[in-house]
Motif scaffolding. Structure first.
Motif, PDB file in Angstrom:
ATOM      1  N   TYR A   1       0.849  -1.213   0.000  1.00  0.00           N
ATOM      2  CA  TYR A   1       0.000   0.000   0.000  1.00  0.00           C
ATOM      3  C   TYR A   1       0.873   1.248   0.000  1.00  0.00           C
ATOM      4  CZ  TYR A   1      -0.541   3.209   4.008  1.00  0.00           C
ATOM      5  OH  TYR A   1      -0.380   4.242   4.901  1.00  0.00           O
TER       6      TYR A   1
ATOM      7  N   ALA B   1       0.886  12.764  -7.355  1.00  0.00           N
ATOM      8  CA  ALA B   1       1.025  13.825  -6.351  1.00  0.00           C
ATOM      9  C   ALA B   1       2.161  13.543  -5.372  1.00  0.00           C
ATOM     10  CB  ALA B   1      -0.276  13.985  -5.572  1.00  0.00           C
ATOM     11  N   MET B   2       2.669  12.319  -5.379  1.00  0.00           N
ATOM     12  CA  MET B   2       3.766  11.949  -4.470  1.00  0.00           C
ATOM     13  C   MET B   2       5.051  11.839  -5.317  1.00  0.00           C
ATOM     14  SD  MET B   2       2.265  11.297  -1.278  1.00  0.00           S
ATOM     15  CE  MET B   2       3.115   9.902  -0.537  1.00  0.00           C
TER      16      MET B   2
ATOM     17  N   GLN C   1      -4.261  -1.445   3.339  1.00  0.00           N
ATOM     18  CA  GLN C   1      -3.942  -1.138   4.732  1.00  0.00           C
ATOM     19  C   GLN C   1      -4.979  -1.766   5.663  1.00  0.00           C
ATOM     20  OE1 GLN C   1      -2.980   2.301   8.038  1.00  0.00           O
ATOM     21  NE2 GLN C   1      -3.547   3.042   6.043  1.00  0.00           N
TER      22      GLN C   1
ATOM     23  N   ALA D   1       1.537   7.786  11.611  1.00  0.00           N
ATOM     24  CA  ALA D   1       2.107   9.135  11.579  1.00  0.00           C
ATOM     25  C   ALA D   1       3.391   9.238  12.403  1.00  0.00           C
ATOM     26  CB  ALA D   1       1.072  10.142  12.091  1.00  0.00           C
TER      27      ALA D   1
ATOM     28  N   VAL E   1       4.523   6.684   7.764  1.00  0.00           N
ATOM     29  CA  VAL E   1       3.889   7.819   7.084  1.00  0.00           C
ATOM     30  C   VAL E   1       4.514   9.137   7.543  1.00  0.00           C
ATOM     31  CG1 VAL E   1       1.722   9.040   6.682  1.00  0.00           C
ATOM     32  CG2 VAL E   1       1.745   6.552   6.660  1.00  0.00           C
ATOM     33  N   GLY E   2       4.846   9.236   8.832  1.00  0.00           N
ATOM     34  CA  GLY E   2       5.551  10.420   9.321  1.00  0.00           C
ATOM     35  C   GLY E   2       6.880  10.606   8.596  1.00  0.00           C
TER      36      GLY E   2
ATOM     37  N   MET F   1       6.391  12.017   5.178  1.00  0.00           N
ATOM     38  CA  MET F   1       6.112  13.461   5.234  1.00  0.00           C
ATOM     39  C   MET F   1       7.413  14.254   5.417  1.00  0.00           C
ATOM     40  SD  MET F   1       3.320  15.374   5.143  1.00  0.00           S
ATOM     41  CE  MET F   1       3.684  17.057   4.642  1.00  0.00           C
ATOM     42  N   ILE F   2       8.256  13.805   6.339  1.00  0.00           N
ATOM     43  CA  ILE F   2       9.517  14.510   6.585  1.00  0.00           C
ATOM     44  C   ILE F   2      10.380  14.460   5.321  1.00  0.00           C
ATOM     45  CG2 ILE F   2      11.645  14.510   7.970  1.00  0.00           C
ATOM     46  CD1 ILE F   2       9.971  13.307  10.275  1.00  0.00           C
TER      47      ILE F   2
ATOM     48  N   MET G   1       9.354  14.358   2.200  1.00  0.00           N
ATOM     49  CA  MET G   1       8.829  15.331   1.224  1.00  0.00           C
ATOM     50  C   MET G   1       9.157  16.756   1.627  1.00  0.00           C
ATOM     51  SD  MET G   1       5.171  14.100  -0.236  1.00  0.00           S
ATOM     52  CE  MET G   1       4.435  14.952   1.150  1.00  0.00           C
TER      53      MET G   1
ATOM     54  N   GLY H   1       9.542  17.925  11.729  1.00  0.00           N
ATOM     55  CA  GLY H   1       9.402  17.898  10.278  1.00  0.00           C
ATOM     56  C   GLY H   1       8.099  17.285   9.824  1.00  0.00           C
ATOM     57  N   ASP H   2       7.401  16.626  10.748  1.00  0.00           N
ATOM     58  CA  ASP H   2       6.122  16.010  10.411  1.00  0.00           C
ATOM     59  C   ASP H   2       4.936  16.861  10.866  1.00  0.00           C
ATOM     60  OD1 ASP H   2       6.571  15.717  13.083  1.00  0.00           O
ATOM     61  OD2 ASP H   2       6.011  13.594  13.191  1.00  0.00           O
TER      62      ASP H   2
ATOM     63  N   ARG I   1       3.373  19.269   9.507  1.00  0.00           N
ATOM     64  CA  ARG I   1       2.359  19.469   8.475  1.00  0.00           C
ATOM     65  C   ARG I   1       1.388  18.278   8.402  1.00  0.00           C
ATOM     66  NH1 ARG I   1       2.003  22.882   4.131  1.00  0.00           N
ATOM     67  NH2 ARG I   1       1.060  22.054   2.225  1.00  0.00           N
ATOM     68  N   LEU I   2       1.922  17.085   8.597  1.00  0.00           N
ATOM     69  CA  LEU I   2       1.079  15.882   8.579  1.00  0.00           C
ATOM     70  C   LEU I   2       0.059  15.910   9.710  1.00  0.00           C
ATOM     71  CD1 LEU I   2       0.516  12.991   7.458  1.00  0.00           C
ATOM     72  CD2 LEU I   2       2.240  12.165   9.074  1.00  0.00           C
ATOM     73  N   TRP I   3       0.540  16.180  10.926  1.00  0.00           N
ATOM     74  CA  TRP I   3      -0.363  16.207  12.084  1.00  0.00           C
ATOM     75  C   TRP I   3      -1.354  17.362  11.965  1.00  0.00           C
ATOM     76  CZ3 TRP I   3      -0.597  12.399  15.811  1.00  0.00           C
ATOM     77  CH2 TRP I   3       0.445  11.454  15.777  1.00  0.00           C
TER      78      TRP I   3
ATOM     79  N   MET J   1      -3.993  16.145   9.660  1.00  0.00           N
ATOM     80  CA  MET J   1      -4.850  15.154  10.330  1.00  0.00           C
ATOM     81  C   MET J   1      -5.835  15.851  11.269  1.00  0.00           C
ATOM     82  SD  MET J   1      -1.855  12.337  11.141  1.00  0.00           S
ATOM     83  CE  MET J   1      -2.826  11.096  12.009  1.00  0.00           C
TER      84      MET J   1
ATOM     85  N   ALA K   1      -0.383  15.627  -1.822  1.00  0.00           N
ATOM     86  CA  ALA K   1       0.454  14.615  -1.173  1.00  0.00           C
ATOM     87  C   ALA K   1       0.174  14.574   0.324  1.00  0.00           C
ATOM     88  CB  ALA K   1       1.930  14.918  -1.434  1.00  0.00           C
ATOM     89  N   THR K   2       0.072  15.748   0.942  1.00  0.00           N
ATOM     90  CA  THR K   2      -0.214  15.800   2.376  1.00  0.00           C
ATOM     91  C   THR K   2      -1.584  15.196   2.679  1.00  0.00           C
ATOM     92  OG1 THR K   2       1.151  17.789   2.559  1.00  0.00           O
ATOM     93  CG2 THR K   2      -0.357  17.343   4.377  1.00  0.00           C
TER      94      THR K   2
ATOM     95  N   ILE L   1      -3.142  12.842   0.943  1.00  0.00           N
ATOM     96  CA  ILE L   1      -3.048  11.376   0.809  1.00  0.00           C
ATOM     97  C   ILE L   1      -2.444  10.790   2.090  1.00  0.00           C
ATOM     98  CG2 ILE L   1      -1.910   9.485  -0.429  1.00  0.00           C
ATOM     99  CD1 ILE L   1      -2.066  11.353  -2.967  1.00  0.00           C
ATOM    100  N   LEU L   2      -1.328  11.365   2.535  1.00  0.00           N
ATOM    101  CA  LEU L   2      -0.644  10.844   3.729  1.00  0.00           C
ATOM    102  C   LEU L   2      -1.477  11.034   4.991  1.00  0.00           C
ATOM    103  CD1 LEU L   2       3.049  11.981   3.058  1.00  0.00           C
ATOM    104  CD2 LEU L   2       2.088   9.683   2.804  1.00  0.00           C
TER     105      LEU L   2
ATOM    106  N   ASP M   1      -4.050   8.374   5.013  1.00  0.00           N
ATOM    107  CA  ASP M   1      -3.408   7.094   5.351  1.00  0.00           C
ATOM    108  C   ASP M   1      -3.151   6.986   6.850  1.00  0.00           C
ATOM    109  OD1 ASP M   1      -3.373   6.388   2.684  1.00  0.00           O
ATOM    110  OD2 ASP M   1      -1.259   6.908   2.369  1.00  0.00           O
ATOM    111  N   ALA M   2      -2.595   8.046   7.420  1.00  0.00           N
ATOM    112  CA  ALA M   2      -2.221   8.013   8.839  1.00  0.00           C
ATOM    113  C   ALA M   2      -3.449   8.036   9.746  1.00  0.00           C
ATOM    114  CB  ALA M   2      -1.293   9.184   9.163  1.00  0.00           C
TER     115      ALA M   2
END
Lengths: 310, 310
Positions: free
Chosen positions: A95, A104-105, A134, A166, A170-171, A174-175, A177, B44-45, B47-49, B52, B124-125, B127-128, B131-132
């Motif tokens: 996945y 996009a990735m 997943q 995360a 997945v975290g 993100m880092i 990117m 660095g993560d 943006r992901l959190w 979310m 991209a963010t 999608i991630l 996922d997370a």
């Protein structure tokens, strides 16, 4: 006096053939398990299951699944039981590749020498297939029909979620990117790879100890082994990205540099990166000491991850 | 003699205010639980959190989480325990919306009156983050610090995975996409919605019975209730998509017709769709009979899902 370079070379020569054979045998077991767990369907959702099967069957090193099966064997866990855990982690890995390859990735058209899932199907199907893989990975761990207790299954699911979410894989993505186009220091590159690829490899090595209800010490040793080979694996990946051809890799070569990513090779040079990978390999082997000769394939694997050509 | 129309109207008038208040109270509990489970970070993560949190906090009807908390209360499950299950299902629902809104899927710029996650951040963010959020939803169920046994947690995770994966929600999304531009018969439209939205609503209603270790009969009744209101909810959604404005909906209106989707309204007409929704509501209410007055808010909810304006 030991000559480490000589030890490394002869060890690879001796164990390589046995490892190759064992990995092929276990890969066939995993392939069969995945095929069984993801049956093709004929309804309106056939395209989804086809894409899930396409993304997971017929290829890949199966490193993570091999770790799960091989560490479980140290504790005499029946192979059928370990194969489900292996299939689960391979689905989760698949996945992550399907989503990573999306436009996009990383926008990658090739995976394992074949069209990536969104090129073979379409983007929407690839997003959904990744999502469903997943879910299926967690479903397999929860609904195991074999002999684990509910406590063992919960232990597996917790460790798996921690490694892949995360605060793990997945975290790390993100880092990774966020770091594109910037020069990251070594500590940050190490940290991002520890999350992005390391956590799931570590979990895979640990999963056998969880299944086998190992003592905390043995479980910690397999975690440490997994952490070390995960890091070595990523350094080897960076080296391959610089030195191998797309044909050898089965995916686009040189793409890290093209994407402006900070790599171990950029930070340490090729020789420095090779030395660090060898150091991690030796550490991984030291972690296996209590298991004696039963862990020989895991020792071979520690060499394999830095010697592989793809 | 009972006049069903009169019964419906007066019931909504009586229960509506109590339900509205109770949903607001429970929504605040869920908001706090989600806020606690998804803390903002600074690395660095971050943006992901942030993504979310953006996708899950500050809005939505919280129908699924409300069902989890309210059905759990029937069995005297402590609210803090049910709130974790509610947060988990709301995260899973949020992930599905984030991925649904992506350009390759429904390509929607607005969600709950705000920019959708990929518009607020980037694809991209989004999608991630989706996922997370899925991983986190499973993580919460596995790592519950409260009082469920491992068996109860495994039961929850199995039911949750079944409802949300390829044989549930994601499978329904695939069938929905495959059906675009084609006239589907009523049975197929019912089936796709039973998967796409019904399964997760049914799970939400059932989750309280699992947490409360209910008898098989009571658990089956809550499953049946959840199935009926899930179907009624979707029919009401189709009606709203035809009759409401984007401002009322907080999302794009008329998009099903624009996408060439087969809807209950297209198949049954507005009046026919309303009658079918009312029939399902009455059936849902019949399922609640053994719970007596304790289930009054669940009865109010059965009316609410077909009377709501957004």
């Amino acid at each position: 006096m030991t000559n480490p370079t000589h030890t490394l070379s002869s060890r690879v020569a001796e164990g390589g053939a046995l490892l190759k054979q064992d990995m092929a045998t276990r890969a066939a077991v995993m392939e069969s398990a995945i095929d069984h767990l993801l049956p093709p369907t004929t309804g309106g959702d056939a395209r989804l299951w086809d894409a899930m099967r396409y993304a997971t069957l017929g290829g890949g090193k199966r490193l993570r699944g091999y770790l799960a099966i091989t560490t479980a064997a140290l504790f005499d866990v029946p192979e059928a039981q370990a194969a489900r855990v292996a299939a689960s982690v391979e689905m989760l890995h698949a996945y992550s590749l399907v989503h990573d390859d999306l436009p996009a990735m990383d926008d990658d058209d090739i995976r394992r020498g074949q069209p990536s899932t969104h090129r073979k199907f379409d983007e929407a199907t690839a997003i959904l297939a990744g999502d469903a893989l997943q879910t299926k990975a967690f479903d397999i761990l929860a609904s195991s029909k074999t002999h684990e207790s509910a406590e063992v299954r919960i232990d597996l699911i917790s460790a798996f979620a921690e490694a892949s979410g995360a605060a793990g894989m997945v975290g790390g993505q993100m880092i990774d990117m966020e770091g594109e186009g910037r020069a990251l220091p070594l500590a940050e590159v190490s940290h991002l790879h520890a999350l992005k690829t390391g956590c799931l490899i570590r979990y895979s090595a640990e999963s056998g100890a969880i299944l086998g209800q190992a003592t905390p010490d043995l479980r910690a040793r397999l975690r440490s082994y997994g952490t070390a080979i995960g890091a070595a694996f990523q350094i080897a990946d960076d080296i391959l990205d610089t030195t191998a051809t797309a044909e050898e890799l089965g995916k686009t070569a040189g793409k890290d540099e093209a994407a402006g990513k900070s790599t171990f090779v950029a930070l340490l040079g090729i020789d420095g990166a090779r030395k660090e990978a060898a150091r991690l390999t030796e550490q991984a082997i030291a972690d296996l000491a209590p298991f004696g000769a039963r862990a020989d394939r895991l020792r071979d694997l520690a060499y394999y991850v830095i010697e592989r050509r793809n």
